[in-house]
Design a protein around this motif. Sequence first.
Motif, PDB file in Angstrom:
ATOM      1  N   GLY A 335     -13.811  93.304  39.872  1.00 47.45           N
ATOM      2  CA  GLY A 335     -13.306  93.413  41.034  1.00 47.45           C
ATOM      3  C   GLY A 335     -12.029  93.899  41.344  1.00 47.45           C
ATOM      4  O   GLY A 335     -11.616  94.206  42.703  1.00 47.45           O
ATOM      5  N   LEU A 336     -11.398  93.896  40.418  1.00 46.81           N
ATOM      6  CA  LEU A 336      -9.710  94.448  40.716  1.00 46.81           C
ATOM      7  C   LEU A 336      -9.450  96.038  39.773  1.00 46.81           C
ATOM      8  O   LEU A 336      -9.263  96.573  40.516  1.00 46.81           O
ATOM      9  N   PHE A 337      -9.306  95.672  38.662  1.00 40.18           N
ATOM     10  CA  PHE A 337      -9.154  97.147  37.712  1.00 40.18           C
ATOM     11  C   PHE A 337      -9.574  97.055  36.511  1.00 40.18           C
ATOM     12  O   PHE A 337     -10.102  95.836  35.987  1.00 40.18           O
ATOM     13  N   GLU A 338      -9.525  97.941  35.826  1.00 42.71           N
ATOM     14  CA  GLU A 338      -9.784  98.192  34.363  1.00 42.71           C
ATOM     15  C   GLU A 338      -9.194  99.212  33.568  1.00 42.71           C
ATOM     16  O   GLU A 338      -8.634  99.976  34.183  1.00 42.71           O
ATOM     17  N   SER A 339      -8.972  99.190  32.197  1.00 42.94           N
ATOM     18  CA  SER A 339      -8.677  99.997  31.422  1.00 42.94           C
ATOM     19  C   SER A 339      -9.338 101.149  31.446  1.00 42.94           C
ATOM     20  O   SER A 339     -10.272 101.332  31.445  1.00 42.94           O
ATOM     21  N   SER A 340      -8.212 102.135  31.336  1.00 42.62           N
ATOM     22  CA  SER A 340      -9.125 103.619  31.088  1.00 42.62           C
ATOM     23  C   SER A 340      -8.578 104.090  29.867  1.00 42.62           C
ATOM     24  O   SER A 340      -7.513 103.754  29.192  1.00 42.62           O
ATOM     25  N   PHE A 341      -9.350 105.019  29.090  1.00 34.86           N
ATOM     26  CA  PHE A 341      -9.171 105.503  27.799  1.00 34.86           C
ATOM     27  C   PHE A 341      -9.020 107.042  27.625  1.00 34.86           C
ATOM     28  O   PHE A 341      -9.941 107.689  28.084  1.00 34.86           O
ATOM     29  N   ASP A 342      -7.642 107.333  27.636  1.00 40.13           N
ATOM     30  CA  ASP A 342      -7.231 108.773  27.646  1.00 40.13           C
ATOM     31  C   ASP A 342      -7.649 109.255  26.316  1.00 40.13           C
ATOM     32  O   ASP A 342      -7.111 109.149  25.065  1.00 40.13           O
ATOM     33  N   LYS A 343      -8.519 110.199  26.188  1.00 37.55           N
ATOM     34  CA  LYS A 343      -8.998 110.948  24.970  1.00 37.55           C
ATOM     35  C   LYS A 343      -7.896 111.800  24.454  1.00 37.55           C
ATOM     36  O   LYS A 343      -8.117 112.253  23.259  1.00 37.55           O
ATOM     37  N   ASN A 344      -6.849 112.240  25.161  1.00 35.55           N
ATOM     38  CA  ASN A 344      -6.094 112.902  24.574  1.00 35.55           C
ATOM     39  C   ASN A 344      -4.770 112.369  23.838  1.00 35.55           C
ATOM     40  O   ASN A 344      -3.954 112.841  23.231  1.00 35.55           O
ATOM     41  N   VAL A 345      -4.844 110.811  23.865  1.00 37.58           N
ATOM     42  CA  VAL A 345      -3.727 110.100  23.107  1.00 37.58           C
ATOM     43  C   VAL A 345      -4.471 109.618  21.706  1.00 37.58           C
ATOM     44  O   VAL A 345      -5.443 108.712  21.798  1.00 37.58           O
ATOM     45  N   LYS A 346      -3.603 109.496  20.964  1.00 38.59           N
ATOM     46  CA  LYS A 346      -4.075 108.943  19.528  1.00 38.59           C
ATOM     47  C   LYS A 346      -3.940 107.547  19.717  1.00 38.59           C
ATOM     48  O   LYS A 346      -3.188 106.982  20.460  1.00 38.59           O
ATOM     49  N   ARG A 347      -4.837 106.915  18.872  1.00 37.92           N
ATOM     50  CA  ARG A 347      -4.765 105.235  18.757  1.00 37.92           C
ATOM     51  C   ARG A 347      -4.602 105.017  17.127  1.00 37.92           C
ATOM     52  O   ARG A 347      -5.038 105.589  16.361  1.00 37.92           O
ATOM     53  N   ASN A 348      -3.886 103.769  16.996  1.00 37.35           N
ATOM     54  CA  ASN A 348      -3.830 103.242  15.593  1.00 37.35           C
ATOM     55  C   ASN A 348      -5.278 102.708  15.356  1.00 37.35           C
ATOM     56  O   ASN A 348      -5.993 102.574  16.085  1.00 37.35           O
ATOM     57  N   GLN A 349      -5.276 102.380  14.016  1.00 36.86           N
ATOM     58  CA  GLN A 349      -6.629 101.551  13.626  1.00 36.86           C
ATOM     59  C   GLN A 349      -6.818 100.236  14.234  1.00 36.86           C
ATOM     60  O   GLN A 349      -8.186  99.842  13.866  1.00 36.86           O
ATOM     61  N   TRP A 350      -6.031  99.890  14.935  1.00 37.76           N
ATOM     62  CA  TRP A 350      -6.559  98.520  15.558  1.00 37.76           C
ATOM     63  C   TRP A 350      -6.629  98.659  17.225  1.00 37.76           C
ATOM     64  O   TRP A 350      -6.546  97.841  17.995  1.00 37.76           O
ATOM     65  N   GLY A 351      -6.829 100.131  17.707  1.00 36.75           N
ATOM     66  CA  GLY A 351      -7.451 100.441  18.845  1.00 36.75           C
ATOM     67  C   GLY A 351      -6.278 100.431  20.055  1.00 36.75           C
ATOM     68  O   GLY A 351      -6.483 100.502  21.262  1.00 36.75           O
ATOM     69  N   ARG A 352      -4.940 100.570  19.568  1.00 36.75           N
ATOM     70  CA  ARG A 352      -3.811 100.707  20.541  1.00 36.75           C
ATOM     71  C   ARG A 352      -3.280 102.047  20.489  1.00 36.75           C
ATOM     72  O   ARG A 352      -3.106 102.860  19.582  1.00 36.75           O
ATOM     73  N   GLU A 353      -2.906 102.569  21.859  1.00 37.04           N
ATOM     74  CA  GLU A 353      -2.628 103.939  21.999  1.00 37.04           C
ATOM     75  C   GLU A 353      -1.060 104.085  21.225  1.00 37.04           C
ATOM     76  O   GLU A 353      -0.385 103.163  20.997  1.00 37.04           O
ATOM     77  N   VAL A 354      -0.819 105.157  20.726  1.00 34.26           N
ATOM     78  CA  VAL A 354       0.219 105.815  20.112  1.00 34.26           C
ATOM     79  C   VAL A 354       0.836 106.754  20.968  1.00 34.26           C
ATOM     80  O   VAL A 354       0.388 107.908  20.737  1.00 34.26           O
ATOM     81  N   ASN A 355       1.909 106.539  21.566  1.00 36.86           N
ATOM     82  CA  ASN A 355       2.216 107.578  22.757  1.00 36.86           C
ATOM     83  C   ASN A 355       3.932 107.421  22.812  1.00 36.86           C
ATOM     84  O   ASN A 355       4.238 106.859  24.000  1.00 36.86           O
TER      85      ASN A 355
END
Length: 478
Positions: A335-355
């Motif tokens: 009912g509030l918000f959710e994370s979005s996942f930007d396909k153009n941004v690299k992620r590390n092997q623990w699922g976090r953006e590297v930006n």
Amino acid sequence: MGKIDNVFSERNFLWGSGTAAYQCEGGWDADKKGTGEWDYFNHNSALNVNSQDGDDASDFFHRYKEDIDLMAEGNQNTYRFSISWARVVPNGTGEVNQGGIDYYNDMINYCLEKNIEPNVTLFHYDLPLELAKQGGWLNRNITDAFNEYAQVCFEAFGDRVKLWSTINEPRYYSYCTNMVGNYPPNRHQDVQSYFQYQYNLMLASAKAITSFRKMNIDGMIGIVHDNGNVELDPDTENKEEIFKIADFFYNRMILVPALEGKLPDELEEMKEKFKFMIFHEDGDKELFEKGKGDYLGLNLYNRQYVKHWESGETEVFHNNKGAQSKSKEGIRLEGLFESSFDKNVKRNQWGREVNPRIMYTALIEIKERYSDPLIMITENGHGIYETPDKDDYVIDNERIEIFEQFLKYMLQAKEAGVNVKGYYHWSTMDLYSWINGYEKRYGLVRVDFENDFKRTPKKSYYWFKDYIEHYNEEINNN
């Protein structure tokens, strides 16, 4: 003794690296240290998913001179570390452990001998077990216990330590403890506790800052926040409203008290949206007013990329299994918000953006929205799996590439007028990564945990050494 004014006047910039007590010290029960909550959790809980602990960690407790020597040889002029509350006050309140005081005195003195400016964090996740048994940060009494512990540290070390922070990442600490549930005491999706924790942590910080000033300590004190600058997916509906809600969730309960000395103006509105309440007492407003910090420490790794809630129940996404999991870091709040996942941004092997770009945008945003505070980047780094060569040398080109980009954007923000005075790379050496254990490496120096904790500087260590040297040459020549 040095003076706070000299910390900045005698250096072009503060360049250093950082650790936390539980993650690097080891010596978990040495010299009458008390038991910490993380000791108990890692020794007893099935939720310690990687079955590793910080009993020995990087053995900094015994090897601090070797590590400080390496910092000095690497052109670093400052070191950020935390004090173990249970090493100084074993039960959280009451009797002070002289063995702990002596250890930190020796370590601080050795830093100064090597011209390394100590930057001390009073609390970095590791609560004394006796306080955890009493409800930890949900028990308001802990704010007085923390203030008493802070006063012990100010009295013991305040003649030499000029840079202080009260608490490391009160927001992220509360998130892992109450929403993700991977940090003890492992509450899951508990929004009420998530916000009450933050309130009590900030109240404790305010009390300690007030004591610091009453004791006339020559130094500066602030708090360390994990960067949570919110960016919206372009497809987000009701953008202004979603930004306001997400920014409150990630930032406002920390940044407003820390930098403005009050609670957020939108607190009552957000209580209704998130459906929580805050237990408080008369007089808290005055405590927050007195407890505004001198600067903001910013632990900067990633942004919070969000959109409007589309569907589904509240769920937290987190990855403590690294390459064994495909989970991406994020959240959905029904009912509030959710994370979005930007396909153009690299992620590390623990699922976090590297930006690295967000180093610039986060610093500019804080400057513009919070009256241009003094800022230090108290953490920034890149966790990876590493394989050394036959000489135990690590060629960590991936870290260097990302490191260089983050620093480029930091200096661009500085040139744009952001009052940033220091940078601490995470981490000084390889150490225990909360829950993730020892395979996730952040250090500038390799630690061979299987071979007497042997230290070997990595390629990134030498890169950072050269970077600092070139920076100083350029400043001195202009």
